[in-house]
Design a protein around this motif. Structure first.
Motif, mmCIF file in Angstrom:
data_model
loop_
_atom_site.group_PDB
_atom_site.id
_atom_site.type_symbol
_atom_site.label_atom_id
_atom_site.label_comp_id
_atom_site.label_asym_id
_atom_site.label_seq_id
_atom_site.Cartn_x
_atom_site.Cartn_y
_atom_site.Cartn_z
ATOM 1 N N LYS A 93 0.849 -1.184 0.000
ATOM 2 C CA LYS A 93 0.000 0.000 0.000
ATOM 3 C C LYS A 93 0.893 1.245 0.000
ATOM 4 O O LYS A 93 1.870 1.312 0.750
ATOM 5 N N ILE A 94 0.522 2.225 -0.826
ATOM 6 C CA ILE A 94 1.361 3.409 -1.018
ATOM 7 C C ILE A 94 0.505 4.663 -0.994
ATOM 8 O O ILE A 94 -0.541 4.735 -1.648
ATOM 9 N N VAL A 95 0.969 5.660 -0.240
ATOM 10 C CA VAL A 95 0.394 6.994 -0.298
ATOM 11 C C VAL A 95 1.486 7.913 -0.826
ATOM 12 O O VAL A 95 2.522 8.094 -0.178
ATOM 13 N N ASP A 96 1.245 8.475 -2.006
ATOM 14 C CA ASP A 96 2.239 9.332 -2.648
ATOM 15 C C ASP A 96 1.898 10.785 -2.391
ATOM 16 O O ASP A 96 0.772 11.220 -2.631
ATOM 17 N N LEU A 97 2.877 11.558 -1.913
ATOM 18 C CA LEU A 97 2.653 12.971 -1.632
ATOM 19 C C LEU A 97 3.098 13.877 -2.774
ATOM 20 O O LEU A 97 2.901 15.083 -2.717
ATOM 21 N N SER A 98 3.690 13.313 -3.806
ATOM 22 C CA SER A 98 4.156 14.127 -4.932
ATOM 23 C C SER A 98 3.031 14.330 -5.942
ATOM 24 O O SER A 98 1.905 13.873 -5.749
ATOM 25 N N ALA A 99 3.358 14.972 -7.052
ATOM 26 C CA ALA A 99 2.366 15.224 -8.106
ATOM 27 C C ALA A 99 2.302 14.102 -9.134
ATOM 28 O O ALA A 99 1.521 14.181 -10.085
ATOM 29 N N ASP A 100 3.074 13.042 -8.947
ATOM 30 C CA ASP A 100 3.310 12.113 -10.042
ATOM 31 C C ASP A 100 2.118 11.245 -10.444
ATOM 32 O O ASP A 100 2.121 10.663 -11.522
ATOM 33 N N GLY A 148 -2.304 18.410 -4.546
ATOM 34 C CA GLY A 148 -1.495 19.587 -4.294
ATOM 35 C C GLY A 148 -2.118 20.385 -3.151
ATOM 36 O O GLY A 148 -3.349 20.412 -3.006
ATOM 37 N N CYS A 149 -1.291 21.027 -2.344
ATOM 38 C CA CYS A 149 -1.831 21.776 -1.200
ATOM 39 C C CYS A 149 -2.675 22.956 -1.667
ATOM 40 O O CYS A 149 -3.744 23.239 -1.101
ATOM 41 N N ASN A 150 -2.246 23.646 -2.715
ATOM 42 C CA ASN A 150 -3.041 24.734 -3.269
ATOM 43 C C ASN A 150 -4.349 24.208 -3.858
ATOM 44 O O ASN A 150 -5.421 24.802 -3.671
ATOM 45 N N ALA A 151 -4.245 23.096 -4.554
ATOM 46 C CA ALA A 151 -5.423 22.505 -5.185
ATOM 47 C C ALA A 151 -6.432 22.054 -4.145
ATOM 48 O O ALA A 151 -7.644 22.199 -4.338
ATOM 49 N N GLY A 207 -2.148 31.507 -15.728
ATOM 50 C CA GLY A 207 -2.521 30.144 -16.108
ATOM 51 C C GLY A 207 -1.367 29.190 -16.257
ATOM 52 O O GLY A 207 -1.478 28.184 -16.959
ATOM 53 N N LYS A 208 -0.259 29.447 -15.563
ATOM 54 C CA LYS A 208 0.921 28.594 -15.699
ATOM 55 C C LYS A 208 1.149 27.647 -14.530
ATOM 56 O O LYS A 208 1.976 26.750 -14.611
ATOM 57 N N HIS A 209 0.429 27.845 -13.417
ATOM 58 C CA HIS A 209 0.702 27.033 -12.242
ATOM 59 C C HIS A 209 0.222 25.599 -12.446
ATOM 60 O O HIS A 209 -0.875 25.351 -12.946
ATOM 61 N N ARG A 210 1.050 24.644 -12.022
ATOM 62 C CA ARG A 210 0.770 23.232 -12.285
ATOM 63 C C ARG A 210 -0.506 22.732 -11.610
ATOM 64 O O ARG A 210 -1.133 21.774 -12.089
ATOM 65 N N HIS A 211 -0.878 23.333 -10.494
ATOM 66 C CA HIS A 211 -2.087 22.866 -9.812
ATOM 67 C C HIS A 211 -3.353 23.185 -10.596
ATOM 68 O O HIS A 211 -4.424 22.651 -10.291
ATOM 69 N N LEU A 212 -3.236 24.012 -11.626
ATOM 70 C CA LEU A 212 -4.376 24.236 -12.503
ATOM 71 C C LEU A 212 -4.805 22.938 -13.193
ATOM 72 O O LEU A 212 -5.974 22.768 -13.539
ATOM 73 N N GLY A 213 -3.855 22.033 -13.389
ATOM 74 C CA GLY A 213 -4.206 20.734 -13.955
ATOM 75 C C GLY A 213 -5.199 19.995 -13.082
ATOM 76 O O GLY A 213 -6.127 19.342 -13.574
ATOM 77 N N GLU A 214 -5.022 20.091 -11.765
ATOM 78 C CA GLU A 214 -5.958 19.456 -10.832
ATOM 79 C C GLU A 214 -7.297 20.178 -10.804
ATOM 80 O O GLU A 214 -8.361 19.548 -10.762
ATOM 81 N N ASN A 310 -0.324 23.963 4.859
ATOM 82 C CA ASN A 310 0.114 23.241 3.668
ATOM 83 C C ASN A 310 0.863 21.950 3.975
ATOM 84 O O ASN A 310 0.836 21.002 3.194
ATOM 85 N N LEU A 311 1.543 21.884 5.115
ATOM 86 C CA LEU A 311 2.293 20.683 5.458
ATOM 87 C C LEU A 311 1.430 19.625 6.135
ATOM 88 O O LEU A 311 1.790 18.447 6.145
ATOM 89 N N THR A 312 0.296 20.033 6.706
ATOM 90 C CA THR A 312 -0.546 19.082 7.419
ATOM 91 C C THR A 312 -1.757 18.745 6.553
ATOM 92 O O THR A 312 -1.698 17.830 5.750
ATOM 93 N N LYS A 313 -2.846 19.483 6.667
ATOM 94 C CA LYS A 313 -4.026 19.167 5.865
ATOM 95 C C LYS A 313 -3.729 19.210 4.372
ATOM 96 O O LYS A 313 -4.356 18.482 3.587
ATOM 97 N N GLY A 314 -2.771 20.039 3.953
ATOM 98 C CA GLY A 314 -2.449 20.131 2.546
ATOM 99 C C GLY A 314 -1.522 19.049 2.037
ATOM 100 O O GLY A 314 -1.336 18.915 0.822
ATOM 101 N N SER A 315 -0.946 18.234 2.951
ATOM 102 C CA SER A 315 0.021 17.240 2.498
ATOM 103 C C SER A 315 0.112 16.047 3.447
ATOM 104 O O SER A 315 -0.572 15.046 3.275
#
Length: 342
Positions: A93-100, A148-151, A207-214, A310-315
């Protein structure tokens, strides 16, 4: 029952936050910690604030015996996790914290992250890790992709409103203020104290921020048609926290009631009384998200403010919340710490 936990990338901020949270978790034990450049060191050397804990020494990932691990948190940099996860045991079982693994379409990943997906065969099984909205899928998942934490912040403010159809989907503006820890622990010139303190600046605007994808992925899925928000983030000279101000067209009272109804049974999402707006100070070091709504001098416009750490609820807190579900543990376990104030 005690579940055996590995944290890959434990020398970064989110790795350290995971250690902080799991240290008092009654049903988890950290059995392995990995790092790259800091392999061979004790966590107390890397993070002196953790020196009171008895923890495994940091090692390379290939030195970990994953047959002795029930769940692994991957707190690794973006663009490295896909290859690492692909090489791990298929029953782990894996929980990934990155964007991958956040973007379901591998073409979208390449669009926003500028490189091909290195584990496309795993993407279909990855569950998007916004706990309050994908709870049952997460409970049954092997691989969960943290948001993402922003997302996450923007989605907590907007998902119920999009689902209920109470706002104009073509007029959504998100203005975000984020603390420095969201940029990671790597040495960067623009994050030096002399470069960052006593000022602020926007980044990835237009419109360049990566979290826009989410945002595109999740909001369009909810609406059943394309939804493209306008989003500008700003880097602030504080360590932890995100404050998202959202401007929408709709009845403020209806918007507030819709959010209050949507989150009335959610432990970690607190909707404030109408007209009250939250501060990042209210949630620092916790797994809580606070949301406030107020009207505008122009009828039919509303302002929503959402805050989280961002480090807790966001990640890392979100990651632990998801891991609890995956392991059959009460979802809030290890996460009911009160915010740190002042």
């Amino acid at each position: 029952m005690t579940h055996r936990i590995a944290i890959l990338g434990a020398s970064g901020y989110t790795g350290a936050e995971l250690v902080r949270l799991i240290a008092t978790h009654p049903e988890m034990e950290i059995v392995a910690l990995s790092a790259d450049r800091k392999a061979g060191q004790d966590m107390a050397e890397v993070f002196p604030f953790l020196r009171h804990l008895t923890l495994p020494k940091l090692v390379k990932i290939e030195e970990i015996d994953f047959s002795q691990v029930d769940l692994a948190f991957c707190a690794l940099p973006h663009a490295t996790t896909q290859k690492v996860v692909a090489a791990l045991p298929k029953d782990l079982k894996i929980v990934d914290l990155s964007a991958d693994f956040r973007l379901r379409d591998v073409a979208d990943y390449e669009k926003w992250y500028g490189q091909p997906h290195f584990a496309p065969e795993l993407q279909p099984e990855a569950v998007y890790g916004l706990t309050e909205f994908y709870r049952e899928e997460i409970r049954n998942a092997r691989l969960v992709a943290g948001t993402g934490c922003n997302a996450a912040t923007g989605q907590y403010a907007l998902r119920p409103l999009i689902s209920a159809g109470v706002i104009d989907l073509d007029r959504i503006v998100l203005d975000l203020k984020a603390g420095v820890s969201g940029a990671g622990r790597s040495l960067k010139e623009n994050l030096l104290h002399a470069e960052l303190s006593e000022g602020t600046h926007s980044y990835s605007a237009g419109g360049k921020h990566r979290h826009l994808g989410e945002f595109d992925q999740e909001f369009s899925k909810l609406a059943g048609r394309p939804v493209h928000v306008q989003f500008t983030p700003h880097l602030m000279p504080f360590n932890r926290g995100i404050l998202m101000t959202v401007y929408v067209d709709g009845d403020p009272a209806v918007i507030h009631q819709t959010l209050a109804d949507a989150y009335k049974d959610e432990t970690f999402i607190q909707v404030l009384p109408f007209g009250a707006l939250p501060s990042t100070r209210d949630v620092r070091g916790s797994n809580f998200c606070h949301i406030g709504v107020t009207g505008d001098r122009v009828p039919g416009r509303a302002t929503i403010v959402a805050v989280l750490d961002n480090l807790t609820k966001g990640s890392s807190g979100q990651a632990l919340q998801n891991a609890n579900l995956m392991l059959g543990i009460e979802e809030t376990t290890g996460l009911m710490l009160a915010p740190v104030f002042p």
